[in-house]
Enzyme design. Structure first.
Site, PDB file in Angstrom:
ATOM      1  N   ASN A  27      83.230 -14.178   3.808  1.00 39.14           N
ATOM      2  CA  ASN A  27      84.503 -14.556   4.425  1.00 39.14           C
ATOM      3  C   ASN A  27      84.375 -15.675   5.454  1.00 39.14           C
ATOM      4  O   ASN A  27      85.277 -15.899   6.250  1.00 39.14           O
ATOM      5  CB  ASN A  27      85.151 -13.330   5.052  1.00 39.14           C
ATOM      6  CG  ASN A  27      85.686 -12.381   4.000  1.00 39.14           C
ATOM      7  OD1 ASN A  27      86.056 -12.791   2.909  1.00 39.14           O
ATOM      8  ND2 ASN A  27      85.715 -11.089   4.315  1.00 39.14           N
ATOM      9  N   ASP A  76      90.275 -14.625   4.398  1.00 39.67           N
ATOM     10  CA  ASP A  76      90.607 -13.200   4.314  1.00 39.67           C
ATOM     11  C   ASP A  76      90.889 -12.629   5.697  1.00 39.67           C
ATOM     12  O   ASP A  76      90.132 -11.836   6.251  1.00 39.67           O
ATOM     13  CB  ASP A  76      89.484 -12.416   3.623  1.00 39.67           C
ATOM     14  CG  ASP A  76      89.455 -12.651   2.125  1.00 39.67           C
ATOM     15  OD1 ASP A  76      90.438 -13.216   1.603  1.00 39.67           O
ATOM     16  OD2 ASP A  76      88.472 -12.279   1.477  1.00 39.67           O
ATOM     17  N   ASP A 100      86.737  -8.191   8.889  1.00 41.88           N
ATOM     18  CA  ASP A 100      85.895  -8.126   7.691  1.00 41.88           C
ATOM     19  C   ASP A 100      84.931  -9.305   7.731  1.00 41.88           C
ATOM     20  O   ASP A 100      84.842 -10.103   6.791  1.00 41.88           O
ATOM     21  CB  ASP A 100      86.757  -8.159   6.430  1.00 41.88           C
ATOM     22  CG  ASP A 100      85.967  -7.776   5.178  1.00 41.88           C
ATOM     23  OD1 ASP A 100      84.858  -7.218   5.314  1.00 41.88           O
ATOM     24  OD2 ASP A 100      86.457  -8.036   4.066  1.00 41.88           O
TER      25      ASP A 100
END
Length: 392
Positions: A327, A336, A322
């Protein structure tokens, strides 16, 4: 109600359904695995039952069963999503099942400490069951659930080491950059995650940290609760530095140099597509959040396209899963990390360039690929992995 005759359940799940296409057999076996704590097997069987559910009543029943699996596996946010979907469907199409949806959601919220919401739902369920004058045990069960809300032990406790760290009266907040239903800011100093997502993230950040990747410090981890120290640094999305594309490309290039042979986490396309199918079957895809060029498609149509257009090979690296400006913290720390694993590098490239282009323009994308060292990216693979992300 989950059966508690474990010997009978063990016998039930030891054999496959006698008629594999029978809805009732699949659902019964799924409930049996749930009661035995075999959550993955329960999900597999209940997903098959959901694909055979041909009436609103059957869809509601399996949706509640699926929510129960996630709830007992510790994934409260997914359980709540499914319970609420069952509740909405019951209100609209099958009022005879409304009290069941209300009761399950009420008890689940009560376990999370959301007692006022739980009490309202259970009170509505009790009124329906008393008015129906049906099986008296149903109303009795709802009265017992309401009474249990007054017992402090009903709320799921935090593990001792976490309680010791956070103190007896911690301050919880979800009003902070990037927070979702799976993470909370506590005492303005710690991020707390709970459930299977937390366990996966702990495994991955521990592995990455041992290999020199900047990750958050673990303040506590016990059972399924992960407490991360606040790095006190904004993300690249919240405070974009000059040359954000260059920063993103440099960070990702370093991550992608890790040896895949040493990585124990599998995020190859077979795994991704199986997970995507589960999202579709269980109704967990938010089609209203699709990118503009995919709006109007159903989740099933997206999955069918992914299967039909699957790339013939994967260019494997250790992926973040992701990789977006939200992030990556200023200074290069990754957060994350629950999707980290061996997968196609384009899985990260697609999401990074999508967000960079939308928020910072084509110039940031060009900077990104220059820093990453990929002057001629494969546009079809970028499109494919952006499409895959629609299902998550």
């Amino acid at each position: 109600m989950i059966p508690d005759d474990r010997d009978a359940l063990a016998a039930l799940v030891a054999q496959p359904p006698t008629t594999p296409t029978a809805f009732a057999d699949l659902r019964a076996a799924g409930i049996g695995h749930l009661a035995l704590g075999s959550h993955d097997q329960a999900l597999d069987l209940l997903d098959q039952a959901m694909e055979l559910a041909d009436t609103p009543a059957r869809v509601i029943a399996v949706t509640i069963n699926l929510a129960d699996v996630y709830r007992y596996a510790g994934d409260a946010p997914t359980a709540e999503t499914l319970y609420r979907r069952a509740l909405d469907l019951a209100r609209a199409q099958a009022p005879a099942y409304l009290s069941f949806a209300l009761q399950h959601l009420g008890k689940a919220l009560g376990e999370q400490g959301r007692l006022d919401e739980a009490r309202d739902l259970l009170t509505e369920a009790l009124a329906l069951r008393e008015a129906a004058q049906g099986d008296p045990s149903l109303a009795a069960g709802t009265r017992a659930a309401l009474a249990a809300l007054d017992d402090p032990a009903f709320v799921l406790p935090l593990p001792p080491s976490v309680t010791a760290l956070l103190g007896p009266s911690p301050s919880w907040s979800h009003a902070h950059e990037g927070l979702s239903g799976t993470v909370a800011l506590v005492n303005d100093a710690y991020y707390v995650k709970r459930g299977p997502h937390a366990r996966r993230e702990h495994e991955r950040l521990t592995w990455l940290g041992a290999r020199g990747i900047a990750v958050p410090d673990v303040a506590a981890f016990e059972d399924d609760v992960l407490v991360l120290a606040d790095a006190a640094t904004p993300s690249l999305a919240a405070s974009p530095p000059p040359g954000i594309g260059t920063v993103m490309g440099t960070v990702l290039k370093h991550l992608h140099t890790l040896p895949t042979a040493a990585c124990p986490f599998d995020e190859r396309l077979d795994v991704q597509l199986a997970r995507a199918r589960r999202q579709v079957v269980e109704g967990l895809v938010d089609v209203e959040d699709f990118d503009e060029d995919n709006l109007g498609l159903t989740a099933r149509q997206v999955l069918d396209r992914l299967l039909a257009e699957r790339p013939g090979e994967e260019d494997l690296v250790v992926t973040h899963g992701d990789f977006t400006p939200s992030n990556v913290l200023n200074g290069g720390m990754l957060i994350d990390l629950g999707r980290v694993g061996v997968g196609d590098r384009y899985r990260d490239l697609a999401l990074a360039t999508r967000d960079l282009h939308e928020d910072f323009g084509k110039g940031a994308v060009d900077e990104f690929f220059t820093a990453y060292g990929l002057p001629a990216p494969d546009s079809e693979r970028l499109t494919y992995y952006r499409l895959l992300d629609e299902l998550f």
